[in-house]
Design a protein around this motif. Structure first.
Motif, mmCIF file in Angstrom:
data_model
loop_
_atom_site.group_PDB
_atom_site.id
_atom_site.type_symbol
_atom_site.label_atom_id
_atom_site.label_comp_id
_atom_site.label_asym_id
_atom_site.label_seq_id
_atom_site.Cartn_x
_atom_site.Cartn_y
_atom_site.Cartn_z
ATOM 1 N N GLU A 157 -11.276 11.462 -9.829
ATOM 2 C CA GLU A 157 -11.464 10.916 -8.489
ATOM 3 C C GLU A 157 -11.192 9.420 -8.436
ATOM 4 N N PHE A 158 -11.367 8.731 -9.558
ATOM 5 C CA PHE A 158 -11.067 7.295 -9.544
ATOM 6 C C PHE A 158 -9.593 7.073 -9.244
ATOM 7 N N TRP A 159 -8.736 7.831 -9.928
ATOM 8 C CA TRP A 159 -7.299 7.711 -9.666
ATOM 9 C C TRP A 159 -6.972 8.132 -8.240
ATOM 10 N N GLY A 160 -7.590 9.238 -7.812
ATOM 11 C CA GLY A 160 -7.327 9.717 -6.463
ATOM 12 C C GLY A 160 -7.727 8.683 -5.425
ATOM 13 N N ASP A 161 -8.892 8.044 -5.646
ATOM 14 C CA ASP A 161 -9.370 7.048 -4.686
ATOM 15 C C ASP A 161 -8.446 5.842 -4.622
ATOM 16 N N LEU A 162 -7.906 5.443 -5.786
ATOM 17 C CA LEU A 162 -7.007 4.276 -5.792
ATOM 18 C C LEU A 162 -5.855 4.496 -4.817
ATOM 19 N N ILE A 163 -5.383 5.766 -4.777
ATOM 20 C CA ILE A 163 -4.239 6.053 -3.926
ATOM 21 C C ILE A 163 -4.659 6.370 -2.502
ATOM 22 N N ASN A 164 -5.671 7.261 -2.364
ATOM 23 C CA ASN A 164 -5.979 7.799 -1.043
ATOM 24 C C ASN A 164 -7.079 7.067 -0.295
ATOM 25 N N LYS A 165 -8.096 6.589 -1.024
ATOM 26 C CA LYS A 165 -9.231 5.981 -0.313
ATOM 27 C C LYS A 165 -9.028 4.479 -0.160
ATOM 28 N N HIS A 166 -8.817 3.800 -1.288
ATOM 29 C CA HIS A 166 -8.670 2.342 -1.218
ATOM 30 C C HIS A 166 -7.245 1.943 -0.892
ATOM 31 N N LYS A 167 -6.337 2.886 -1.089
ATOM 32 C CA LYS A 167 -4.929 2.679 -0.764
ATOM 33 C C LYS A 167 -4.354 1.422 -1.426
ATOM 34 N N VAL A 168 -4.725 1.223 -2.667
ATOM 35 C CA VAL A 168 -4.172 0.071 -3.374
ATOM 36 C C VAL A 168 -3.076 0.471 -4.346
ATOM 37 N N ALA A 169 -2.897 1.791 -4.523
ATOM 38 C CA ALA A 169 -1.863 2.265 -5.436
ATOM 39 C C ALA A 169 -0.894 3.153 -4.670
ATOM 40 N N PRO A 170 0.398 3.090 -4.983
ATOM 41 C CA PRO A 170 1.378 3.886 -4.235
ATOM 42 C C PRO A 170 1.310 5.353 -4.640
ATOM 43 N N ALA A 171 1.641 6.222 -3.689
ATOM 44 C CA ALA A 171 1.649 7.655 -3.978
ATOM 45 C C ALA A 171 2.905 8.047 -4.731
ATOM 46 N N SER A 172 3.849 7.124 -4.829
ATOM 47 C CA SER A 172 5.062 7.423 -5.576
ATOM 48 C C SER A 172 5.280 6.296 -6.557
#
Lengths: 416, 313
Positions: free
Chosen positions: A230-245
């Motif tokens: 969930e930490f990785w998932g949150d980086l992308i989806n919740k905090h939106k600080v990491a790109p999905a691609s």
């Protein structure tokens, strides 16, 4: 019986002629023994390896090593199809991703009885145990690529920010540095064993594990797994600080991201291609109550058990990086920028390793990339992908993957 | 010519056989020449396509990792396939791809053909331009589209941004990845089927259209009652080919998404590929290939029946 050939007869003769021409018979090259050597190709590195191969060919008359670099994306497939069709290489490099598959299927030649004592003593013990199965050594280790959090030193200085030490700090720093043109941090999004490789440390930091040491039980269904997923998932989806691609090319030096989790191999590449860029390296941030731990990867040299020239292949496999340190040093330092698996080489390259002290420190807490079979890798991939992109709750993804892993382990009976 | 029972041995026998063959050939000369010219191609197909297919059928009854000896497994692979959730979900995803791809490609190529069939200026240029993507390698095209569709820095999102549309995830979103692949594939092959439809359109005599005009038929009426029915054989051919090819989609997935994100583009041929070369389960992969072949066979026969029965008139 002289008669003009009728049309069909002429056609038949023409056809027969064409078929008989066929592929020209290749003349045999005397008594020369030809061996093929495959590895993942990277243009700068290919030149150096080719130099070594030429050196070997020149100093070993009667033997010709044919060096073939293969693009990373196709390497695993090309090896598989090569071995299945009997056209596999005699010597080839493997990483943990392919290791077990080739050991289990009998492709890997056990090298224990060929292994020089001196080399055994010179190698860092963990690198040797990483390629030992059931008491047999299956490849010759050469390098260790520790994984850390790289960042743009200049950017951090300008913004007055320090590299994050905890998971929360990572989110905070990433948020602070994110702009419409620049992501906060990049984590690997493409499915496969490389993504797994970069994700394992986040599981290990909190004490989690994929399977038990005896490879009999799945340990994947646990709260630590859920947290890491969930930490990785949150980086992308919740905090939106990491790109999905994460298909961005060299994001940090190109200013497309402030931080990235990646391995030591980029140090050499960035120094060459982005001379103005100041590469900062920090240990991976840890969760509350977690231990600093990271992963290291790297390639090792394997010999094809079905090679027609076993002795020559083994000889080359050890000659390459298992003998003269002078051959290894430029490879692990300047060209490859990784940590040499051999202590003598590390001593020789003291100056280089001092310059890369940040990376060297990571080695102390680095575990070798697990050599799980593809079925286990696949189950972990499914869990990561589900949480990252399907919004699957971590608990469910972990449970489903764990069931698959356990089912596989129950039936797993390697032919060793 | 010789008395029965006379010796047929040696050079006399050969000469007689040759003479008999030659008489036969002389009677069917044209067919014989055609046969001889077709022989290399048929031989090639038999050796490089037919034989591997038969071998795959054979291997599908074994358990085999490609390196160890084959182990007889009877119908185990097929039984396992029926219970394999990944097999069914990959079929489902492929089915979605087909349902989106076939109408889009069919409609677009027919529309293009109708467009370039009219005597407009620059017609030849457009025909070439629309056919252009067909000539690009599918792999290269996929790589190019990968760059165009890159969510943060690709040209497509940039262009959309100019008209006020926010950046779309395209291939990195579970919802958009498959439709995006459909669009890319249709774009690539439109020109190919356009050419086929064009040939069909040009076989329709001009007099028919004149007659229709004289009768006062409008454009839509002409198309529906005249063009479409006369295109029926071509349409059937195109439809079946597009359907089969859509089921076989692979290159774009391999290059762009590797079945992701989160298996949303995990099509059946990609699954077979992974089974064979990643998991080294050649027997099982062969079984899946045979199953796919049977499925396509059934679909083709069904399409055939549907067309012949006049359901499409």
């Amino acid at each position: 019986m002289a008669h003009r050939l009728a049309r069909y007869e002429r056609a038949a003769v023409l056809l027969a002629g064409l078929l008989l021409m066929g592929p020209g018979a290749t003349p045999s090259i005397g008594a020369e023994v030809a061996l093929t050597f495959w590895r993942v190709g990277v243009p700068d590195r290919d030149v150096y390896i080719q130099k070594l191969v030429d050196q070997y060919n020149a100093s070993h008359p009667g033997v010709k090593i044919i060096h073939e670099p293969v693009p990373f994306a196709q390497y695993g497939d090309k090896l598989s199809t090569g071995f299945v069709t009997g056209a596999g290489p005699d010597i080839f490099w493997v990483s943990a991703g392919q290791f077990t598959k080739f050991v289990d299927s009998g492709v890997a030649l056990p090298l224990t009885r060929y292994f020089p004592e001196a080399l055994k003593k010179d190698l860092e013990p963990v690198t040797l145990s990483a390629v030992t199965v059931g008491g047999q050594v299956y490849s010759v280790p050469m390098e260790m690529d520790p994984v850390g959090l790289i960042y743009d030193k200049k950017l951090f200085r300008e913004k007055g920010v320090n590299p994050p030490k905890t998971w929360d700090e990572l989110i905070e720093v990433a948020r602070k540095l994110k702009t419409p043109q620049r992501w906060g941090v990049v984590v690997e999004t493409d499915p496969g064993y490389f993504q797994n490789f970069l994700w394992y440390p986040w599981l290990w930091q909190a004490g989690g594990s994929v399977i038990s040491d005896d490879w009999k039980r799945s340990l994947f269904n646990s709260p630590t797994t859920v947290k890491a997923l969930e930490f990785w998932g949150d980086l992308i989806n919740k905090h939106k600080v990491a790109p999905a691609s994460s298909k961005l090319r060299d994001p940090v030096p190109n200013g497309l991201a402030a931080m990235q989790e990646i391995g030591m191999w980029v140090a050499g590449i960035y120094r060459k291609n982005y001379p103005q860029f100041e590469l900062g390296v920090a240990p991976l941030p840890i969760p509350p109550g977690g231990q600093p731990v990271t992963v290291y990867g790297g390639w090792s040299t394997m010999v094809n058990a079905k090679s027609k020239h076993i002795d020559e292949a083994v000889k080359f496999a050890f000659w390459l990086f298992g003998e003269d340190q002078a051959r290894v040093l430029p490879w692990t330092t300047e060209i490859r920028s990784s940590v040499a698996a051999r202590r003598s080489v590390r001593k020789l390259g003291e100056r280089f390793y001092e310059q890369h002290a940040d990376w060297m420190r990571l080695i102390e807490s680095a575990r070798p990339e697990p050599r799980y079979p593809p079925e286990v890798v696949e189950a972990v991939t499914e869990a990561i992908q589900a949480v990252l992109f399907r919004g699957t709750p971590g608990a469910r993804a972990a449970a489903m993957a764990s069931d698959k892993i356990q089912a596989f382990l129950n039936a797993y009976a390697p032919k060793r | 010519m010789q008395a029965p029972g006379a010796t047929t041995g040696g050079p006399q026998g050969l000469a007689r056989a040759w003479r008999r063959a030659r008489d036969l050939f002389r009677r069917h000369e044209e067919a014989a020449v055609a046969g001889l010219f077709l022989a290399p191609d048929v031989l090639g197909l038999a050796i490089f396509v037919g034989a591997p297919i038969l071998f795959a059928l054979y291997v599908s009854f074994f358990r085999w990792d490609g390196l160890s000896p084959r182990v007889w497994a009877g119908a185990d692979n097929y039984r396992q396939l029926l219970a394999d959730p990944k097999w069914w979900s990959s079929l489902e995803i492929t089915g979605s791809f087909v349902l989106l791809h076939v109408p889009l490609l069919f409609g677009a190529s027919l529309a293009l053909a109708l467009l370039v069939n009219r005597k407009l200026r620059g017609r030849d240029f457009f025909r070439t331009a629309y056919f252009g993507p067909v000539a690009i390698s599918l792999v290269i095209m996929s790589i190019l589209w990968g760059y165009i569709l890159e969510p943060s820095f690709g040209v497509l999102n940039y262009t959309l941004g100019l008209v006020g549309i926010g950046p779309q995830p395209w291939l990195s979103s579970v919802g958009q990845a498959l439709p995006t692949l459909v669009a890319i594939s249709a774009w690539k092959f439109m020109g190919y089927y356009m050419v086929i439809f064009l040939a069909g359109l040009q076989n329709i005599p001009e007099e028919y259209y004149e007659a229709a005009r004289v009768d006062g038929a409008g454009a839509w009426r002409t198309f529906w009652s005249l063009t479409l029915p006369l295109l029926k054989p071509v349409s059937f051919f195109v439809l079946v080919i597009i359907m089969i090819r859509s089921f076989q989609v692979f290159d774009q997935v391999y290059v762009l998404t590797q079945g992701g994100p989160a298996y949303s583009t995990y099509v059946v041929v990609y699954y077979i590929y992974e089974l064979a070369f990643r998991f080294m389960r050649l027997g099982y992969a062969s079984g899946a290939s045979v199953a796919l072949f049977l499925l396509l066979l059934v679909l083709t026969v069904a399409a055939n029946r549907l067309f012949r029965s006049g359901a499409v008139d």
